[in-house]
Design a protein around this motif. Structure first.
Motif, mmCIF file in Angstrom:
data_model
loop_
_atom_site.group_PDB
_atom_site.id
_atom_site.type_symbol
_atom_site.label_atom_id
_atom_site.label_comp_id
_atom_site.label_asym_id
_atom_site.label_seq_id
_atom_site.Cartn_x
_atom_site.Cartn_y
_atom_site.Cartn_z
ATOM 1 N N GLN A 89 -17.951 5.023 -9.266
ATOM 2 C CA GLN A 89 -17.693 6.214 -9.813
ATOM 3 C C GLN A 89 -18.217 7.437 -8.941
ATOM 4 O O GLN A 89 -17.936 8.437 -8.724
ATOM 5 C CB GLN A 89 -18.065 6.608 -11.221
ATOM 6 C CG GLN A 89 -17.338 5.710 -12.261
ATOM 7 C CD GLN A 89 -17.695 6.014 -13.477
ATOM 8 O OE1 GLN A 89 -18.689 6.531 -13.694
ATOM 9 N NE2 GLN A 89 -16.864 5.681 -14.741
ATOM 10 N N VAL A 90 -19.197 6.979 -7.903
ATOM 11 C CA VAL A 90 -20.053 7.746 -7.302
ATOM 12 C C VAL A 90 -20.166 7.405 -5.807
ATOM 13 O O VAL A 90 -19.531 8.069 -4.982
ATOM 14 C CB VAL A 90 -21.482 7.871 -7.586
ATOM 15 C CG1 VAL A 90 -22.434 8.947 -6.848
ATOM 16 C CG2 VAL A 90 -21.587 8.491 -9.074
ATOM 17 N N TRP A 91 -20.609 6.127 -5.631
ATOM 18 C CA TRP A 91 -20.891 5.771 -4.048
ATOM 19 C C TRP A 91 -19.426 5.571 -3.459
ATOM 20 O O TRP A 91 -19.269 6.429 -2.446
ATOM 21 C CB TRP A 91 -21.394 4.331 -3.930
ATOM 22 C CG TRP A 91 -21.424 3.729 -2.865
ATOM 23 C CD1 TRP A 91 -20.619 2.825 -2.276
ATOM 24 C CD2 TRP A 91 -22.398 3.949 -1.554
ATOM 25 N NE1 TRP A 91 -20.972 2.255 -0.988
ATOM 26 C CE2 TRP A 91 -21.906 2.933 -0.619
ATOM 27 C CE3 TRP A 91 -23.549 4.632 -1.554
ATOM 28 C CZ2 TRP A 91 -22.773 2.911 0.552
ATOM 29 C CZ3 TRP A 91 -23.971 4.662 -0.502
ATOM 30 C CH2 TRP A 91 -23.813 3.761 0.798
ATOM 31 N N ALA A 92 -18.484 4.893 -4.006
ATOM 32 C CA ALA A 92 -17.275 4.642 -3.186
ATOM 33 C C ALA A 92 -16.428 5.880 -2.755
ATOM 34 O O ALA A 92 -16.082 6.073 -1.895
ATOM 35 C CB ALA A 92 -16.259 3.661 -4.185
ATOM 36 N N PRO A 93 -16.121 6.917 -3.966
ATOM 37 C CA PRO A 93 -15.309 8.120 -3.589
ATOM 38 C C PRO A 93 -16.088 8.907 -2.633
ATOM 39 O O PRO A 93 -15.568 9.341 -1.527
ATOM 40 C CB PRO A 93 -15.287 8.689 -4.955
ATOM 41 C CG PRO A 93 -15.974 8.098 -5.772
ATOM 42 C CD PRO A 93 -16.376 6.647 -5.401
ATOM 43 N N LEU A 94 -17.517 9.216 -2.602
ATOM 44 C CA LEU A 94 -18.276 10.008 -1.818
ATOM 45 C C LEU A 94 -18.218 9.338 -0.377
ATOM 46 O O LEU A 94 -18.012 9.859 0.633
ATOM 47 C CB LEU A 94 -19.605 10.337 -2.246
ATOM 48 C CG LEU A 94 -19.627 11.165 -3.618
ATOM 49 C CD1 LEU A 94 -21.072 11.196 -4.125
ATOM 50 C CD2 LEU A 94 -18.877 12.368 -3.273
ATOM 51 N N GLN A 95 -18.515 8.137 -0.261
ATOM 52 C CA GLN A 95 -18.159 7.501 1.076
ATOM 53 C C GLN A 95 -17.000 7.433 1.745
ATOM 54 O O GLN A 95 -16.951 7.578 2.822
ATOM 55 C CB GLN A 95 -18.514 5.684 0.849
ATOM 56 C CG GLN A 95 -20.113 5.589 0.775
ATOM 57 C CD GLN A 95 -20.756 5.927 2.097
ATOM 58 O OE1 GLN A 95 -21.470 6.882 2.271
ATOM 59 N NE2 GLN A 95 -20.958 4.910 3.066
ATOM 60 N N ALA A 96 -15.813 7.689 0.899
ATOM 61 C CA ALA A 96 -14.482 7.969 1.463
ATOM 62 C C ALA A 96 -14.471 9.095 1.834
ATOM 63 O O ALA A 96 -13.231 9.545 2.261
ATOM 64 C CB ALA A 96 -13.321 7.152 0.520
ATOM 65 N N GLY A 97 -15.292 10.332 1.389
ATOM 66 C CA GLY A 97 -15.065 11.671 1.881
ATOM 67 C C GLY A 97 -14.342 12.161 0.742
ATOM 68 O O GLY A 97 -13.773 13.520 0.841
#
Length: 196
Positions: A89-97
């Motif tokens: 919920q946090v790492w994956a979307p934010l890493q993807a911009g």
């Protein structure tokens, strides 16, 4: 080693977390890390060491910095924080911009509460006990260990939540202390900040 011992680590400082002027060097260090391209900065430390207070002040003083409190990723009866949910919920979307969205959970309540929306910030500050141990496949850019003497932490915990002080002092504090003694997490810190 006990948490009252003075660790030998890079950049040892002293400050009161309630007073931003007293820890201006830390604010500047974090701002420099962000300017240098650090995307993920973590604050770890034992209970009542001042992590949440410091994180909120850093977010107020460092442009483009969002904060995630790991207390939002805990559940009643569980030890530690939900690393898989954090990753999804946090790492994956934010890493993807992309923006991220998650629902707060807390160890004091079996039901989730409000939703938190995180913009696609240029840097994210993750704070909480055990933050220095990221989920599998996740890597932090910078790590701050926040330390405080046990007497100071006990006083803060008693003032903060007197109704739950017995639970904290008899259950959580020994568990945290065992983890601290076993893993010595401060050894991996980029910077140790002592509040007293």
């Amino acid at each position: 080693m006990t948490d009252s011992a003075a660790p030998t680590v890079p950049s040892l400082h002293n400050a009161q977390p309630q007073n931003p002027q007293r820890h201006a060097p830390l604010l500047h260090a974090v701002a420099d890390w962000v300017d240098e391209g650090a995307r993920w900065i973590v604050i770890d430390g034992l209970g009542a060491s001042g992590k949440t207070t410091l994180a909120d002040q850093l977010v107020a003083h460092v442009d483009g910095l969002a904060v995630v409190h790991l207390d939002d990723f805990t559940r009643p009866g569980a030890v530690g924080w939900e690393r898989e949910r954090f990753t999804a919920q946090v790492w994956a979307p934010l890493q993807a911009g992309q923006a991220a969205r998650y629902q707060r959970h807390h160890w004091t309540s079996p039901e989730p509460t409000d939703w938190v929306d995180l913009p696609a910030a240029r840097a994210v500050l993750v704070e909480g006990i055990g933050a220095s141990e990221p989920p599998k496949g996740v890597a932090w850019d910078r790590f701050i260990w926040l330390a405080a003497p046990e007497s100071v932490r006990s006083e803060r915990a008693a003032l903060r939540d007197p109704g739950r002080f017995g639970c904290w002092s008899q259950n959580w504090r020994p568990t945290e202390q065992e983890w601290f003694d076993r893993t010595e997490p401060w050894r991996g810190a980029d910077l140790v900040w002592v509040t007293a």
